[in-house]
Every structure is written in C-alpha cells, then in structure tokens.
Design an enzyme around this catalytic site. Structure first.
Site, PDB file in Angstrom:
ATOM      1  CE1 TYR A  54      45.161  47.464  53.510  1.00 14.35           C
ATOM      2  CE2 TYR A  54      46.469  48.358  55.316  1.00 14.35           C
ATOM      3  CZ  TYR A  54      45.887  47.283  54.666  1.00 14.35           C
ATOM      4  OH  TYR A  54      46.044  46.017  55.155  1.00 14.35           O
ATOM      5  CG  ASN A  90      41.261  39.053  45.063  1.00 10.92           C
ATOM      6  OD1 ASN A  90      42.082  38.474  45.763  1.00 10.92           O
ATOM      7  ND2 ASN A  90      41.010  38.706  43.814  1.00 10.92           N
ATOM      8  CB  VAL A  91      40.754  44.215  49.803  1.00 15.88           C
ATOM      9  CG1 VAL A  91      40.762  43.233  50.955  1.00 15.88           C
ATOM     10  CG2 VAL A  91      42.175  44.603  49.410  1.00 15.88           C
ATOM     11  CG  ASP A  92      40.828  43.420  43.438  1.00 17.04           C
ATOM     12  OD1 ASP A  92      39.614  43.166  43.355  1.00 17.04           O
ATOM     13  OD2 ASP A  92      41.710  42.631  43.025  1.00 17.04           O
ATOM     14  CG  HIS A 109      40.761  38.372  53.194  1.00 14.59           C
ATOM     15  ND1 HIS A 109      41.883  37.830  52.604  1.00 14.59           N
ATOM     16  CD2 HIS A 109      40.293  37.406  54.038  1.00 14.59           C
ATOM     17  CE1 HIS A 109      42.081  36.598  53.061  1.00 14.59           C
ATOM     18  NE2 HIS A 109      41.124  36.317  53.923  1.00 14.59           N
ATOM     19  CB  CYS A 117      35.310  53.650  63.926  1.00 15.50           C
ATOM     20  SG  CYS A 117      34.009  53.267  65.063  1.00 15.50           S
ATOM     21  CB  THR A 194      43.845  31.709  46.389  1.00 10.97           C
ATOM     22  OG1 THR A 194      44.275  31.834  47.741  1.00 10.97           O
ATOM     23  CG2 THR A 194      42.988  30.467  46.236  1.00 10.97           C
ATOM     24  N   PRO A 220      48.821  29.170  37.665  1.00 11.01           N
ATOM     25  CG  PRO A 220      50.116  31.123  37.464  1.00 11.01           C
ATOM     26  CD  PRO A 220      48.816  30.608  38.008  1.00 11.01           C
TER      27      PRO A 220
HETATM   28  N1  APR Z   1      46.001  33.538  37.089  1.00 11.52           N
HETATM   29  C1  APR Z   1      45.714  32.683  38.098  1.00 11.52           C
HETATM   30  N2  APR Z   1      46.485  32.545  39.189  1.00 11.52           N
HETATM   31  C2  APR Z   1      47.595  33.299  39.268  1.00 11.52           C
HETATM   32  C3  APR Z   1      47.971  34.217  38.266  1.00 11.52           C
HETATM   33  C4  APR Z   1      47.118  34.311  37.120  1.00 11.52           C
HETATM   34  N3  APR Z   1      47.370  35.143  36.109  1.00 11.52           N
HETATM   35  N4  APR Z   1      49.119  34.814  38.636  1.00 11.52           N
HETATM   36  C5  APR Z   1      49.465  34.307  39.837  1.00 11.52           C
HETATM   37  N5  APR Z   1      48.553  33.379  40.215  1.00 11.52           N
HETATM   38  C6  APR Z   1      48.503  32.568  41.447  1.00 11.52           C
HETATM   39  C7  APR Z   1      49.846  32.335  42.098  1.00 11.52           C
HETATM   40  O1  APR Z   1      50.482  31.187  41.515  1.00 11.52           O
HETATM   41  C8  APR Z   1      49.447  32.088  43.547  1.00 11.52           C
HETATM   42  O2  APR Z   1      49.096  30.730  43.754  1.00 11.52           O
HETATM   43  O3  APR Z   1      47.753  33.285  42.393  1.00 11.52           O
HETATM   44  C9  APR Z   1      48.202  32.944  43.701  1.00 11.52           C
HETATM   45  C10 APR Z   1      48.403  34.210  44.464  1.00 11.52           C
HETATM   46  O4  APR Z   1      48.747  33.900  45.788  1.00 11.52           O
HETATM   47  P1  APR Z   1      48.956  35.023  46.900  1.00 11.52           P
HETATM   48  O5  APR Z   1      49.834  36.095  46.380  1.00 11.52           O
HETATM   49  O6  APR Z   1      49.371  34.336  48.160  1.00 11.52           O
HETATM   50  O7  APR Z   1      47.493  35.657  47.063  1.00 11.52           O
HETATM   51  P2  APR Z   1      46.240  35.102  47.869  1.00 11.52           P
HETATM   52  O8  APR Z   1      46.231  33.620  47.886  1.00 11.52           O
HETATM   53  O9  APR Z   1      45.038  35.799  47.354  1.00 11.52           O
HETATM   54  O10 APR Z   1      46.552  35.645  49.326  1.00 11.52           O
HETATM   55  C11 APR Z   1      45.622  35.411  50.323  1.00 11.52           C
HETATM   56  O11 APR Z   1      46.792  36.662  51.987  1.00 11.52           O
HETATM   57  O12 APR Z   1      48.127  38.505  52.236  1.00 11.52           O
HETATM   58  C12 APR Z   1      46.898  37.996  52.454  1.00 11.52           C
HETATM   59  O13 APR Z   1      44.862  39.047  52.826  1.00 11.52           O
HETATM   60  C13 APR Z   1      45.821  38.809  51.837  1.00 11.52           C
HETATM   61  O14 APR Z   1      43.889  38.126  50.576  1.00 11.52           O
HETATM   62  C14 APR Z   1      45.268  37.895  50.763  1.00 11.52           C
HETATM   63  C15 APR Z   1      45.560  36.534  51.318  1.00 11.52           C
END
Ligand code: APR
Length: 259
Positions: A54, A90-92, A109, A117, A194, A220
């Site tokens: 992490y 997003n945790v960023d 998240h 704790c 997402t 995309p």
């Molecule tokens: N702009 C917009 N969308 C994008 C871009 C971009 N430049 N690049 C990628 N994507 C899209 C991808 O096509 C995908 O649909 O963002 C999405 C990312 O999906 P994930 O990697 O699954 O991320 P997320 O949906 O945030 O994951 C959800 O899962 O692992 C856990 O807790 C973690 O918060 C996370 C949760």
C-alpha cells in the site's frame, strides 16, 4: 447531480487502473488478482507485506497530479454548489487534491493516505509523516516504520483505510447510505471511468436506471455500465477518455470558462 468516478478518471494522471493491463497487484514475484490481495484475509496473513504494497501504491498516487477531468469536477462543484455530489471509488485522493470539498466527496473505498485500527469505532488518521512518499516497489518496512503504524490507543498495527473485497460498505466510514440517498434524490447521474465491478456503483446505477434518470457514462471501453446505459432511452455513452469528455460535460452543465 451525482458524479460517480472510478480508476479511469485517474488513468491519464499516470495511475494504472485496477483491471487494465498495467494493474499492479503484485507482491514479491507473485501476481495476485485484486480480489485475492485487497482483502482482510491477506492482511491478516501478511500485514507487513500488505502495508509495504500500500505504501508503494501511495507513492504512485503522490507522483500523480490531478488532470483536466478532476479539474472539471472542481469547477462543477463551484458552479452547482449544494446540488453537486461526487462519489468516488478512488483511494488516490486526487479529487481532494484538485479542490473538491470533503463534504461533497464521498470516498466510498477510503483513502490511501489514512489508516485506522480494527477497534469498534476506529479513529481514521493520516499516515505518519515519516513514511516515505517515494516508496520503491520491493521496499520492506523497518521495525521503526512498523512501530509508527501502531494505533496510539490500542497498540496494535493499524490497517490501510480502504475497503477490502471481503468487507462491507457502511455509513460511518464509507457514506454508503448517504450515497444511496443521493441517488434516490438525484436529477442526473454521470459515471466516469469505472468498469462496474463493485457493489456500490452498481446500486447507484441501478437506482438511476429504475428512476429513469438521465445517465451519462464516460469511458473508452465497453463495460457493464456502457451496455446498460446504451439500453436506456435516457442513457448516453460518451466513448473516449475522461479528459476528453469531462470538460465538455462541465460546460454543458453550466460551467463557464475560468470558474
Ligand atoms: N478515461 C476514462 N475511463 C477510462 C480511462 C480514461 N482515460 N482509462 C480507462 N478507463 C476505464 C476502463 O475502460 C474501465 O472501464 O476505467 C475503467 C477502470 O476500471 P477498473 O480498473 O475496474 O477500476 P474501477 O472500476 O475503479 O474499480 C473499482 O475495484 O479493485 C477495486 O477497490 C478497487 O476501487 C476499485 C474498484
């Protein structure tokens, strides 16, 4: 107006998405599925390794800066004020660093800069200052660093303030009920970046679909959310990246240049 964001909104800031080709779910030489590593179970089995991982991910987040899509959401909050709500997976921390307010940003998240704790009513604390912000991938924690991560009150090792796959959403830590209430009252839902793999986003999008709200989905790639959105009379898929579309969406929703 409710805006729901996922890892895709931070992709153009240089933070790999979770399920994209560059996802970084690796400890040592072992590759993990997110569902196996981001768990309470994994933390119980290898707490030092999980903390090191992490802290590495945190350094990736700190090396990144908010992009035009994050800034569009800041301008939207300024313009819409109390009519604006952001729910992010997003945790960023980039939404807050860009300038969105904590009151109107539900971090569903958690946030990688915080720990807590496992006590019943845990206090969420910012990580100790001494922990390096440029943490290399394979770096382990020293005994002093592990000690700094102990809970002041209970003495045990704290955990990252994130929601793991074998845990449930709740209101006190993750604003679950408030997010659902917002979806029930919203006039519109905008989903950005997402893949629709987790529960809260699915509930928000389902409520929006059932209520017949205008639903805008930006990304995309095809995903369960783009497919659902395309099937709805009141759905609009904006195929492309977050930085391509969010500034346009902000202008369409009343943001003026310079705000
Ligand atoms: N702009 C917009 N969308 C994008 C871009 C971009 N430049 N690049 C990628 N994507 C899209 C991808 O096509 C995908 O649909 O963002 C999405 C990312 O999906 P994930 O990697 O699954 O991320 P997320 O949906 O945030 O994951 C959800 O899962 O692992 C856990 O807790 C973690 O918060 C996370 C949760």
């Amino acid at each position: 107006m409710v805006f729901l964001t996922g890892a895709g909104i931070s992709a153009e800031s240089g933070i790999p998405t979770f399920r994209g080709a560059e996802g970084y779910w690796q400890i040592g030489s072992t590759n993990y599925q997110p569902e196996d590593l981001a768990t309470r179970r994994a933390f119980a089995a290898m707490p030092d390794e999980l903390w090191a991982w992490y802290l590495y991910r945190r350094s990736v987040c700190h090396a990144a800066a908010p992009n035009a899509a994050h800034l569009a959401l800041v301008a939207l909050e300024r313009t819409l004020a109390e009519r604006f709500l952001l729910v992010t997976q997003n945790v960023d921390g980039l939404h807050l660093r860009a300038g969105n307010s904590l009151a109107r940003t539900y971090q569903s998240h958690g946030n990688i800069d915080y720990s807590r704790c496992e006590a019943e009513h845990p206090r969420v604390r910012e990580l100790p200052q001494g922990l390096a912000l440029d943490w290399p991938k394979a770096r382990k924690l020293s005994p002093a660093e592990l000690d700094a991560l102990r809970c002041h009150e209970h003495g045990r090792l704290t955990r990252p303030h994130v929601l793991w796959f074998d845990e449930s959403y709740d209101e006190p830590l993750f604003r679950y009920e408030s997010s659902m209430d917002a979806a029930r009252r919203a006039a519109m839902l905008v989903v950005v970046g997402t893949s629709g793999a987790t529960t809260l986003p699915n509930h928000l999008v389902s409520v929006a679909a059932q209520r017949g709200l205008p639903l805008v989905c930006i990304g995309p790639d095809e995903s369960p959310f783009t497919r659902l959105t395309e099937s709805l009379a009141h759905g609009l898929v904006l195929r492309g990246t977050a930085t391509e579309w969010m500034p346009k969406v902000a202008r369409a929703l009343g943001v003026r240049d310079g705000s």
